[in-house]
Design an enzyme around this catalytic site. Structure first.
Site, mmCIF file in Angstrom:
data_model
loop_
_atom_site.group_PDB
_atom_site.id
_atom_site.type_symbol
_atom_site.label_atom_id
_atom_site.label_comp_id
_atom_site.label_asym_id
_atom_site.label_seq_id
_atom_site.Cartn_x
_atom_site.Cartn_y
_atom_site.Cartn_z
ATOM 1 N N SER A 143 -29.216 -20.517 -7.424
ATOM 2 C CA SER A 143 -27.883 -21.116 -7.724
ATOM 3 C C SER A 143 -28.190 -22.292 -8.779
ATOM 4 O O SER A 143 -29.401 -22.714 -9.122
ATOM 5 C CB SER A 143 -27.170 -21.935 -6.585
ATOM 6 O OG SER A 143 -26.230 -22.698 -6.927
ATOM 7 N N TYR A 155 -27.498 -27.841 1.856
ATOM 8 C CA TYR A 155 -28.345 -26.665 2.210
ATOM 9 C C TYR A 155 -29.000 -26.010 0.929
ATOM 10 O O TYR A 155 -29.873 -25.890 0.833
ATOM 11 C CB TYR A 155 -27.906 -25.833 3.141
ATOM 12 C CG TYR A 155 -27.634 -26.348 4.508
ATOM 13 C CD1 TYR A 155 -28.425 -26.813 5.488
ATOM 14 C CD2 TYR A 155 -26.060 -26.500 5.166
ATOM 15 C CE1 TYR A 155 -28.102 -27.521 6.687
ATOM 16 C CE2 TYR A 155 -25.874 -26.873 6.224
ATOM 17 C CZ TYR A 155 -26.738 -27.460 7.216
ATOM 18 O OH TYR A 155 -26.563 -27.844 8.196
HETATM 19 P P1 NAD Z 1 -20.264 -13.311 -1.581
HETATM 20 O O1 NAD Z 1 -19.864 -14.010 -0.551
HETATM 21 O O2 NAD Z 1 -19.040 -13.163 -2.282
HETATM 22 O O3 NAD Z 1 -20.944 -12.106 -1.336
HETATM 23 C C1 NAD Z 1 -22.206 -12.112 -0.615
HETATM 24 C C2 NAD Z 1 -22.707 -10.837 -0.268
HETATM 25 O O4 NAD Z 1 -23.846 -10.934 0.510
HETATM 26 C C3 NAD Z 1 -21.842 -9.911 0.497
HETATM 27 O O5 NAD Z 1 -22.049 -8.378 0.275
HETATM 28 C C4 NAD Z 1 -22.011 -10.124 1.976
HETATM 29 O O6 NAD Z 1 -21.575 -8.818 2.958
HETATM 30 C C5 NAD Z 1 -23.553 -10.239 1.844
HETATM 31 N N1 NAD Z 1 -24.014 -11.005 2.847
HETATM 32 C C6 NAD Z 1 -23.783 -12.270 3.205
HETATM 33 N N2 NAD Z 1 -24.695 -12.761 4.140
HETATM 34 C C7 NAD Z 1 -25.418 -11.838 4.570
HETATM 35 C C8 NAD Z 1 -26.673 -11.505 5.430
HETATM 36 N N3 NAD Z 1 -26.926 -12.555 6.346
HETATM 37 N N4 NAD Z 1 -27.245 -10.345 5.400
HETATM 38 C C9 NAD Z 1 -26.916 -9.360 4.488
HETATM 39 N N5 NAD Z 1 -26.099 -9.407 3.767
HETATM 40 C C10 NAD Z 1 -25.243 -10.580 3.719
HETATM 41 O O7 NAD Z 1 -21.196 -14.454 -2.247
HETATM 42 P P2 NAD Z 1 -21.573 -14.588 -3.936
HETATM 43 O O8 NAD Z 1 -20.552 -15.413 -4.616
HETATM 44 O O9 NAD Z 1 -21.741 -13.071 -4.415
HETATM 45 O O10 NAD Z 1 -22.957 -15.229 -3.821
HETATM 46 C C11 NAD Z 1 -23.958 -14.662 -3.521
HETATM 47 C C12 NAD Z 1 -25.307 -15.754 -3.357
HETATM 48 O O11 NAD Z 1 -25.184 -16.619 -4.827
HETATM 49 C C13 NAD Z 1 -24.881 -16.666 -2.411
HETATM 50 O O12 NAD Z 1 -26.157 -17.216 -1.971
HETATM 51 C C14 NAD Z 1 -24.359 -17.861 -3.137
HETATM 52 O O13 NAD Z 1 -24.487 -18.975 -2.434
HETATM 53 C C15 NAD Z 1 -24.942 -17.662 -4.478
HETATM 54 N N6 NAD Z 1 -24.335 -18.458 -5.596
HETATM 55 C C16 NAD Z 1 -22.849 -18.174 -6.051
HETATM 56 C C17 NAD Z 1 -22.283 -18.797 -6.954
HETATM 57 C C18 NAD Z 1 -20.944 -18.316 -7.278
HETATM 58 O O14 NAD Z 1 -20.205 -19.020 -7.922
HETATM 59 N N7 NAD Z 1 -20.487 -17.192 -6.720
HETATM 60 C C19 NAD Z 1 -22.864 -19.748 -7.520
HETATM 61 C C20 NAD Z 1 -24.218 -20.193 -7.263
HETATM 62 C C21 NAD Z 1 -24.739 -19.444 -6.023
#
Ligand code: NAD
Length: 261
Positions: A143, A155
């Site tokens: 991130s 966190y």
């Molecule tokens: P999202 O919630 O849209 O998708 C998450 C994916 O991970 C889904 O497919 C979900 O089923 C899967 N998942 C979640 N927890 C899981 C687990 N314990 N075991 C297996 N699969 C699991 O999230 P996102 O926005 O795509 O974010 C992905 C990562 O990137 C996260 O860690 C998030 O914090 C980080 N992130 C996202 C952003 C953003 O703006 N979207 C920015 C910075 C960081």
């Protein structure tokens, strides 16, 4: 550009939605065969079917990456079903919006497992093969919080830095084996994960319009990213062309991070 990714084998964790899905989709579009996991089987299978339409092999398994035994089994099955592995993209759901005083020890332990130990464990699973074949790509989805703390994401701000330290150290250890290790650091991207953050802030009294307007005003590109914006970098880092990039943490944030370097 020939990415050299046709028929490479990639494991992408947490890939049924959002950034993980976009990464897997873009790798499939380059001809990579995939192993993907996520917790929700129905959504995962829908996503796997979409990827299969690209003509690549897809192994999908409903797994909670926070469960060490289930993750180990998924990694072993993935390697067996794909007949090897070349690329690992680590990812998991993001930690909740909290200030320090709202945190507790149990949650610290849980998010340490999800954010850090899943990366450690999944890398351990692929390493013997990557070293043996003298080729590998490890890409961790972290991130922008690793470059500048995001308000009330304690966190993420604290624990993701461990992934950066791990990746940089591994890049030194694994360079001689032609294995690159890099982190991608997304800013705001429109996913269900981001929508959860919006919802939490709306519950605290803000409007959706105000939340997005405030973000967009801070972002030089004046827009929230799409998951494909991050996936483009992941494909490049996985490609043959990126063979001399390792130990890097690269932000994809529309210019949001204010530092010069
Ligand atoms: P999202 O919630 O849209 O998708 C998450 C994916 O991970 C889904 O497919 C979900 O089923 C899967 N998942 C979640 N927890 C899981 C687990 N314990 N075991 C297996 N699969 C699991 O999230 P996102 O926005 O795509 O974010 C992905 C990562 O990137 C996260 O860690 C998030 O914090 C980080 N992130 C996202 C952003 C953003 O703006 N979207 C920015 C910075 C960081």
């Amino acid at each position: 550009m020939d990415t050299g990714l046709k028929d490479k084998k990639a494991i992408v964790l947490a890939a049924s939605k959002g950034l993980g899905k976009a990464a897997a989709q873009s790798l499939a579009a380059e001809g990579c065969h995939l192993a993907i996991c996520a917790r929700n089987e129905e959504q995962l299978n829908k996503t796997a079917d979409q990827f299969k339409a690209s003509g690549v092999d897809v192994f999908a398994s409903a797994v909670d990456v926070a469960n060490p035994g289930a993750l180990k089994q998924f990694m072993e099955q993935s390697i067996e079903r794909l007949g090897g592995v070349d690329i690992l993209v680590t990812n998991a759901g993001g930690p909740p919006v909290k200030s320090f005083e709202e945190t507790n020890e149990e949650e610290w332990r849980y998010w340490y497992e999800v954010t850090f130990m899943t990366v450690v464990r999944s890398i351990k699973s692929v390493l013997p093969l990557l070293k043996k074949q003298n080729w590998g790509r490890i890409i961790n989805i972290t991130s922008i919080s690793v470059k500048a703390p995001v308000e009330r994401l304690i966190y993420s701000n604290a624990l993701r830095l461990a992934v950066v330290g791990l990746a940089k150290t591994l890049s030194i250890e694994l360079g001689p084996f032609n294995i690159t290790v890099n982190n991608v650091a997304p800013g705001y991207h429109l996913t269900d994960g981001l929508e959860r953050i919006v919802k939490k802030r709306m519950e605290a009294g803000e409007t959706r319009e105000d939340i997005f307007a405030a973000w967009e005003n801070k972002i030089p590109m004046r827009r929230i990213g799409q998951p494909g914006d991050l996936a483009g970098l992941i494909v490049f880092l996985a490609s043959e062309q990126a063979g001399y990039i390792t130990g890097a943490t690269i932000q994809v944030d529309g210019g949001l991070y204010p530092g010069t370097l």
